[in-house]
Design an enzyme around this catalytic site. Structure first.
Site: not given
Ligand code: AGP
Length: 615
Positions: A27, A73, A492, A511
């Protein structure tokens, strides 16, 4: 965005909390800290990952049966020792940990400075702990009451734990907008807190998830009473029996959570399907849909909201719902939808997709849609998460905890849920014949096996990763259902290997982007047999003519693409409607192995956190 952990009871508290912080590092991991009550309040905090804190703590007294901890964070104040939590009040008697954002901290800070308070950090959290102290002293009240009154002045989001040396045997917790789980020990003899249940799962499977606007003063050997922050009234809260178990948390023998979770996908998708698909009678049972079927049948439109990978799942769902259920769909980024003042009516259904169930932009979009009268349906992975509780109904993906920051099994289980919903609605509104439903359900049931089969190409993918691990750019191309898969593959690669990558509909190359093609540009092309194969084949020939390096994801037995591509990764044949679930697997593996070869931290990539609970 941060992780909070706490313990109060009869055990040594510090080992429980430091272990819990390690499980919550996904987190956020800019800094970490603990506060241990052993007579006085011993606060130890350090910039960097939890291991830095653990090393520092070896020089301190960590005895005591009450401890709170935090992994950060940064939102206000750059990562540093002094900005780390816990934060203490000016008297040093009160310490607090906080996950969230206080939007009006600057006005409160100015008032407190005017009353002689001094601040040692740039954080909004330090303002809150001193506001609590100020209210406690001025009114000569308990810490619980002071926290309650202070929070009525706060604008923002928080999950907090507060300890006051004047009330040695209690912890105060409160929640608004950020998650807070309370683990309950045998006969209420001890309590655990966490941003999710992972810090305490081996101690108890009984937990309460506080709702927004709730708080509690926790005392060992006393039954917890949850109150409304607004007026202190006691609220009903129910103790959940958790499904989480420890080995699901640990890496299970893999080097990283991400690769573990990639390999968990057959089981995760099987868990998602479990109990919902009845092949014999061609039935799908999804309680959230069943209980609201008329609303879905009469819906004008489905608006799908999500961020990142969840937004990509929404794009796949657009194809699914329009193709199989003939319901108009639009897909929105949560961050855009919440601010653009959209036209929403009671006849609209909003589907919010979120792995964590805590993404601030998606949550805000849901709240705005509900204010405009929409019915909101959630597709979440975390039981009891804020989005799961904010929506009117929903379906859990049951992927199990996804610790790696890069979403993998969440994506494939989201599409599995969305596919079941689309088939169910197509069956209910007559868009799908019985035989077509039977065929699709059979394909769906076979997906876990087909993922297993696709995972077998990992060694071949590793060889490809070796060739292209130093490429500065990648292009990902797909058509139809596999256009979102191309976007997801590019995301990814970007987020874990830090290589720039873009996903495009294959036909879009002419395009503009085709100007990028030369012998230094690897192009990943998803070329499934049933997905406009002839069109993709000519796209690949155009790329080849310009010396592009082609990495093609093809069905087993393909010959035409194999004849011209530089590399082929095989996947089993599957219904085109479900092909994204399979085609994304090689792209997950490719990005993972490239990132490892580049020495990147795949589970905790730089600048990212697992759930983005701030704007
Ligand atoms: C995806 O690999 C990322 N970790 C990020 O884009 C993530 O999908 C996005 O922050 C949404 O998170 P959530 O599905 O927990 O809402």
């Amino acid at each position: 965005m941060c992780g909070i952990v706490g313990y109060i009871g009869h055990r040594k508290a510090y080992p429980i909390v430091i272990n819990g912080l390690k499980r919550l590092e996904y987190r956020g991991y800019d800094s970490a800290g603990v506060a241990i009550a052993n007579g006085s309040m011993n606060v130890i905090k350090k910039q960097g990952k939890v291991i830095e804190l653990e090393n520092e703590a070896k020089n301190h007294n960590t005895h005591g049966t009450i401890c709170i901890g935090h992994t950060r964070w940064a939102t206000h104040g750059e990562p540093s020792d002094r900005n780390s939590h816990p934060h203490a009040s000016n008297s040093g008697k009160i310490v607090l940990i906080h996950n969230g954002i206080i939007e009006n901290y600057d006005t409160i800070k100015a008032e407190l400075i005017g009353r002689g308070y001094v601040f040692h950090s740039d954080t909004d959290t330090e303002v809150l702990v001193n506001l609590i102290e100020d209210i406690k002293i001025k009114n000569d009240i308990s810490i619980g009451r002071a926290v309650q009154l202070a929070l009525t002045q706060i604008i923002g989001a928080y999950a907090i734990a507060v300890y006051d040396t004047d009330r040695k045997e209690e912890l105060v917790v409160a929640k608004l907008g950020s998650p807070l789980a309370i683990g309950i020990g045998e006969n209420f003899s001890e309590y655990f807190i966490g941003s999710d249940a992972s810090p305490f799962i081996e101690y108890t499977k009984n937990a309460i998830y506080l709702e927004d606007g709730e708080m509690a003063v926790i005392k060992p050997n006393e039954e917890i009473k949850v109150r409304k922050i607004q007026d202190g009234t006691i609220t009903e809260s129910y103790i959940q029996e958790l499904e989480l178990n420890l080995e699901q948390i640990e890496k299970g023998g893999y080097d990283h959570f991400m690769i573990k979770e990639i390999h968990e996908q057959p089981e995760a998708v099987a868990d998602t399907l479990r109990g919902k698909v009845n092949l014999k009678d061609s039935k799908i049972s999804i309680s959230g849909i069943r209980d609201n079927i008329e609303r879905f049948k009469n819906a004008n439109r489905i608006i799908i909201v999500g961020c990142g990978t969840s937004w990509h799942a929404g794009l796949v769902a657009e194809y699914l719902f329009e193709d199989l259920a003939r319901i108009p769909v639009e897909v929105e980024y949560g961050s855009e939808f919440r601010y653009r003042n959209p036209i929403i009516t009671e006849k609209d259904i909003v589907i919010a997709i979120s792995q964590s169930g805590e993404t601030a932009d998606t949550l805000a979009a849901i709240k705005m849609a509900k204010e405009k009268g929409a019915f909101v349906y959630g597709v979440c992975n975390v039981v009891g998460s804020t989005i799961a509780r904010e929506t009117d109904a929903g379906t859990y993906t049951h992927a199990g905890p996804e610790i790696g920051v890069a979403s993998t099994k969440a994506f494939t289980t989201q599409i599995t849920v969305l596919a079941m919903m689309a088939i169910k609605l197509g069956q209910e509104n007559g868009a799908l014949s019985k035989s077509r439903v039977k065929e699709l359900l059979k394909d769906l049931q076979e997906i876990p096996k087909k993922i297993e089969e696709t995972l077998k190409s990992e060694e071949a993918i590793k060889e490809i990763a070796k060739v292209y691990k130093d490429s500065p750019n990648f292009l990902y191309l797909g058509r139809g259902y596999n256009f979102p898969s191309a976007l997801e593959g590019a995301l990814k690669l970007k987020e874990i290997s830090y290589i720039h990558a873009e996903g495009y509909p294959a036909a879009e190359m002419k395009h503009g982007p085709i100007a990028l093609i030369d012998e230094k540009m690897p192009v990943v092309v998803i070329a499934t047999k049933k997905g406009y194969y002839e069109k993709i084949l000519s796209n690949v020939q155009e790329l080849k003519a310009r010396k592009g390096k082609i990495i093609a994801v093809v069905n087993k037995g393909d010959t035409a693409i194999r004849a011209i591509a530089d590399h082929c990764i095989e996947m089993p044949q599957v219904a085109e409607e479900l092909s994204t679930i399979i085609s994304t697997i090689p792209l997950q593996l490719l990005s993972y192995h490239i990132a490892i070869m580049r020495g990147c931290n795949v589970d905790q990539p730089r600048n990212l956190a697992k759930s983005v609970t701030v704007e």
